[in-house]
Enzyme design. Structure first.
Site, short mmCIF file in Angstrom:
data_model
loop_
_atom_site.label_atom_id
_atom_site.label_comp_id
_atom_site.label_asym_id
_atom_site.label_seq_id
_atom_site.Cartn_x
_atom_site.Cartn_y
_atom_site.Cartn_z
N LYS A 179 64.80 49.29 -33.58
CA LYS A 179 64.69 50.39 -32.62
C LYS A 179 65.54 50.16 -31.37
CE LYS A 179 61.71 52.34 -35.31
NZ LYS A 179 60.30 52.53 -34.98
N THR A 183 50.55 56.07 -30.13
CA THR A 183 50.47 56.66 -31.47
C THR A 183 51.64 56.15 -32.31
OG1 THR A 183 49.38 58.66 -30.63
CG2 THR A 183 50.54 58.85 -32.74
N GLY A 184 51.38 55.90 -33.59
CA GLY A 184 52.47 55.53 -34.47
C GLY A 184 52.20 54.31 -35.31
N GLU A 223 51.38 60.88 -24.57
CA GLU A 223 51.83 59.50 -24.37
C GLU A 223 52.44 59.31 -22.98
OE1 GLU A 223 52.87 58.28 -28.99
OE2 GLU A 223 54.40 59.22 -27.75
N ASP A 236 52.29 51.25 -26.28
CA ASP A 236 52.73 52.29 -27.19
C ASP A 236 54.01 51.88 -27.89
OD1 ASP A 236 52.84 54.73 -28.48
OD2 ASP A 236 52.80 55.93 -26.66
N GLY A 237 54.31 52.52 -28.99
CA GLY A 237 55.53 52.27 -29.72
C GLY A 237 56.70 53.04 -29.12
N THR A 269 53.50 51.25 -35.34
CA THR A 269 53.37 49.95 -34.68
C THR A 269 52.03 49.85 -33.96
OG1 THR A 269 55.76 49.95 -34.37
CG2 THR A 269 54.54 48.27 -33.21
#
Length: 226
Positions: free
Chosen positions: A123, A28-29, A105, A83-84, A31
């Site tokens: 990040k 989710t997110g 997640e 995932d991000g 990216t």
């Protein structure tokens, strides 16, 4: 190269790991948005996969782009989860949960044979130091806050935008964002937080990722543990 382009390149790099017939965990997110766009293109070129989304938002976006979605009830084994991450340290521990989906997640990442994180280079940090998202039963909020304070954290309930009151997760719970400053031992803190009754899950992902695809100004850098 701007940050959005770095996100897109990281997502496209990780998408190359997906094989025909795979069951893919979709994070989710922002990216992951680019990952979904890339998967949609790959489907038009003949790729046949099933995806398990980690949130309602991801599920809706995947369906919108023609991606077949399923659930853990139907597909208990996941070939690859992508995932991000909100923050990544030099040992490839992660903090996740900016979008409030870290419980699902972490479940999807734990089910996967291979877990890949995608992010832009902003990040990446030597040490994890951002507030940790913690999903909490509403009934236990006050108790959990006291226990987090005793561990040295400074918890704050996450307030929703464009909605009165706190954020409610897809699981019907609250989120506390707890600031612990620099986190020298993410694995230990992850265990300590999760041992508090009323905590559903926290956003530290220690020792879980198999590789990170990091979008930089010079292209994608692939990081692996050790």
């Amino acid at each position: 190269m701007n940050i959005e382009e770095r996100k897109r390149q990281a997502a496209c790099s990780a998408a190359k790991l997906i094989k025909d017939g795979d069951v893919v965990g979709l994070g989710t997110g922002s990216t992951v948005y680019y990952l979904i766009l890339e998967i949609s293109k790959m489907l038009k070129q003949g790729l046949d996969i099933i995806c398990i989304p980690t949130s309602i938002a991801t599920k809706l976006l995947a369906i919108e782009h023609g991606i077949k979605v399923s659930s853990l009830d139907e597909c208990s084994e996941i070939d690859i989860a992508i995932d991000g991450a909100d923050q990544i340290d030099e040992r490839l521990n992660l903090i996740k949960g900016g979008g409030g989906a870290h419980t699902r997640e972490k479940i999807i990442a734990s089910c996967a044979k291979r877990f890949v994180a995608i992010a832009d280079s902003t990040k990446y940090s030597k040490t994890l130091n951002m507030p940790i998202p913690i999903e909490v039963l509403p009934f236990a909020r006050a108790f959990v806050e006291k226990r987090l304070l005793s561990l040295g954290g400074k918890p704050k309930i996450r307030i929703a935008k464009k909605k009165a009151g706190p954020v409610i997760t897809d699981n019907g719970n609250l989120i506390l964002d707890a600031n612990f400053g620099e986190i020298e031992n993410p694995a230990e803190l992850e265990r300590e937080i999760n041992s508090i009754p009323g905590v559903i899950e926290n956003g530290i992902f220690s020792g879980m990722v198999n590789e990170v695809h990091l979008g930089t100004k010079n292209g994608v850098k692939i990081l692996k543990p050790g």
